[in-house]
Design a protein around this motif. Structure first.
Motif, PDB file in Angstrom:
ATOM      1  N   PRO A 187       0.814  -1.221   0.000  1.00  0.00           N
ATOM      2  CA  PRO A 187       0.000   0.000   0.000  1.00  0.00           C
ATOM      3  C   PRO A 187       0.846   1.268   0.000  1.00  0.00           C
ATOM      4  CG  PRO A 187      -0.687  -1.536   1.738  1.00  0.00           C
ATOM      5  CD  PRO A 187       0.650  -1.993   1.230  1.00  0.00           C
ATOM      6  N   GLY A 188       0.244   2.328  -0.524  1.00  0.00           N
ATOM      7  CA  GLY A 188       0.769   3.675  -0.330  1.00  0.00           C
ATOM      8  C   GLY A 188       0.216   4.225   0.967  1.00  0.00           C
ATOM      9  N   PRO A 189       0.195   5.553   1.126  1.00  0.00           N
ATOM     10  CA  PRO A 189      -0.325   6.135   2.365  1.00  0.00           C
ATOM     11  C   PRO A 189      -1.806   5.808   2.551  1.00  0.00           C
ATOM     12  CG  PRO A 189       0.420   7.857   0.837  1.00  0.00           C
ATOM     13  CD  PRO A 189       0.688   6.567   0.191  1.00  0.00           C
ATOM     14  N   ILE A 190      -2.126   5.149   3.653  1.00  0.00           N
ATOM     15  CA  ILE A 190      -3.487   4.709   3.943  1.00  0.00           C
ATOM     16  C   ILE A 190      -3.927   5.351   5.255  1.00  0.00           C
ATOM     17  CG2 ILE A 190      -5.010   2.730   4.338  1.00  0.00           C
ATOM     18  CD1 ILE A 190      -3.798   2.738   1.555  1.00  0.00           C
ATOM     19  N   ALA A 191      -5.128   5.861   5.277  1.00  0.00           N
ATOM     20  CA  ALA A 191      -5.643   6.560   6.461  1.00  0.00           C
ATOM     21  C   ALA A 191      -6.001   5.565   7.559  1.00  0.00           C
ATOM     22  CB  ALA A 191      -6.851   7.405   6.085  1.00  0.00           C
ATOM     23  N   THR A 192      -4.987   5.077   8.241  1.00  0.00           N
ATOM     24  CA  THR A 192      -5.153   4.194   9.386  1.00  0.00           C
ATOM     25  C   THR A 192      -4.435   4.819  10.580  1.00  0.00           C
ATOM     26  OG1 THR A 192      -3.117   2.966   8.973  1.00  0.00           O
ATOM     27  CG2 THR A 192      -5.129   2.165   7.884  1.00  0.00           C
ATOM     28  N   PRO A 193      -4.772   4.401  11.802  1.00  0.00           N
ATOM     29  CA  PRO A 193      -4.044   4.920  12.966  1.00  0.00           C
ATOM     30  C   PRO A 193      -2.544   4.695  12.878  1.00  0.00           C
ATOM     31  CG  PRO A 193      -6.065   3.838  13.669  1.00  0.00           C
ATOM     32  CD  PRO A 193      -5.934   3.580  12.188  1.00  0.00           C
ATOM     33  N   LEU A 194      -2.124   3.551  12.313  1.00  0.00           N
ATOM     34  CA  LEU A 194      -0.696   3.259  12.175  1.00  0.00           C
ATOM     35  C   LEU A 194       0.000   4.329  11.346  1.00  0.00           C
ATOM     36  CD1 LEU A 194       1.607   1.131  12.625  1.00  0.00           C
ATOM     37  CD2 LEU A 194       0.966   0.182  10.397  1.00  0.00           C
ATOM     38  N   PHE A 195      -0.642   4.778  10.256  1.00  0.00           N
ATOM     39  CA  PHE A 195      -0.043   5.780   9.384  1.00  0.00           C
ATOM     40  C   PHE A 195      -0.150   7.181   9.982  1.00  0.00           C
ATOM     41  CE2 PHE A 195      -0.791   9.078   6.165  1.00  0.00           C
ATOM     42  CZ  PHE A 195       0.447   9.083   5.537  1.00  0.00           C
ATOM     43  N   LEU A 196      -1.304   7.516  10.554  1.00  0.00           N
ATOM     44  CA  LEU A 196      -1.570   8.887  10.986  1.00  0.00           C
ATOM     45  C   LEU A 196      -0.861   9.255  12.284  1.00  0.00           C
ATOM     46  CD1 LEU A 196      -5.390   9.011  10.195  1.00  0.00           C
ATOM     47  CD2 LEU A 196      -3.550  10.082   8.882  1.00  0.00           C
ATOM     48  N   GLU A 197      -0.504   8.267  13.090  1.00  0.00           N
ATOM     49  CA  GLU A 197       0.095   8.537  14.397  1.00  0.00           C
ATOM     50  C   GLU A 197       1.387   9.345  14.256  1.00  0.00           C
ATOM     51  OE1 GLU A 197       1.709   6.160  18.381  1.00  0.00           O
ATOM     52  OE2 GLU A 197       0.970   5.045  16.644  1.00  0.00           O
ATOM     53  N   GLY A 198       1.444  10.454  14.986  1.00  0.00           N
ATOM     54  CA  GLY A 198       2.656  11.269  15.028  1.00  0.00           C
ATOM     55  C   GLY A 198       2.818  12.242  13.880  1.00  0.00           C
ATOM     56  N   LYS A 199       1.851  12.300  12.953  1.00  0.00           N
ATOM     57  CA  LYS A 199       1.964  13.198  11.799  1.00  0.00           C
ATOM     58  C   LYS A 199       1.061  14.413  12.006  1.00  0.00           C
ATOM     59  CE  LYS A 199       3.106   9.644   8.343  1.00  0.00           C
ATOM     60  NZ  LYS A 199       3.137   8.468   9.223  1.00  0.00           N
TER      61      LYS A 199
END
Length: 248
Positions: A187-199
């Motif tokens: 996957p590319g950037p996916i709107a999940t907590p794993l991706f969004l955390e800290g950004k």
């Protein structure tokens, strides 16, 4: 904990199946008629709630627990699924962790955690799947498009996911004669907590504009690719499928 009563044609076990991409994969495969084993490591309530949702929609599901990097725990998870549904046809490895840091400052304990879950965990589960999937099945691993885009701070995470891609390509060839496909979705950037955390918002906005489709991916976008590989894509084997909206 199981639901419903009819015997399904195919059975899928999804690691990390209670949240994020894993949850979307479980929901999509259940909608496609699979009986689904929802694996979890720590959140039993969330996994069992998903099982109940599948039951309410007329599907079949069971929740199974265990550390993906523990071979005994994963052997027991496969045992539980086989006892409930009679076998396993599709294995989807979505369980994973991500810690971002420049290589120079990455805490090696965090690197060890990523290697244990992302590399050893995928290897352990793939090993069980190679031994136990019914002929005609599919193993689907999860990597990341950052193996190609090479973004700073992703060094440790990409190192772990590059290993997953390498494992996939070898295992596909080792299973010659079994009619079992082995592929990876990246996957590319996916709107999940794993991706969004800290950004922060600015960073998320920049990621949302990176692909030509000018949005973040959704978990269901990845689930579509998994469903393709789990079902009709019998001539796709030993491949990495980049699911990223055209991200270069």
């Amino acid at each position: 904990m199981t639901t419903a009563s009819s015997t399904p044609r195919r059975v899928a076990l999804v690691t990390g199946g209670s949240g994020g991409i894993g949850r979307a994969v479980v929901e999509r495969l259940a909608a496609d008629g699979f009986a689904v084993a929802v694996h979890y490591a720590g959140n039993k309530d969330r996994a069992e709630a998903l099982v109940e949702e599948i039951a309410a929609a007329g599907g079949r599901a069971v929740a199974v627990a265990g550390d993906v990097a523990d071979e005994k725990a994963m052997e027991a998870a496969f045992d539980a699924v086989e006892a409930t549904f009679g076998g396993v046809d599709v294995m989807v490895n979505t369980a994973g962790i991500m810690v971002l840091s420049p290589v120079a400052t990455l805490d090696l304990d965090d690197l060890d955690r990523m290697i244990r879950t992302n590399v050893r965990g995928t290897f352990v589960v793939s090993q069980q799947a190679a031994r136990r999937l019914r002929d005609g099945g599919a193993i689907i691993n999860v990597s990341t498009s950052v193996t190609r885009t090479q973004l700073p701070t992703y060094g440790g995470y990409v190192a772990s996911k590059a290993a997953v891609e390498g494992l996939t390509l070898i295992l596909a060839r080792e299973l010659r004669g079994r009619d079992i496909t082995v592929n990876t979705v990246a996957p590319g950037p996916i709107a999940t907590p794993l991706f969004l955390e800290g950004k922060d918002e600015e960073t998320v906005a920049a990621f949302s504009k990176a692909a030509p489709l000018e949005r973040l991916g959704e978990p269901r976008d990845v689930a579509e690719s998994v469903a393709f590989l789990a079902g009709p894509a019998r001539w796709v084997n030993g491949q990495v499928l980049f699911t990223n909206g055209g991200l270069a």
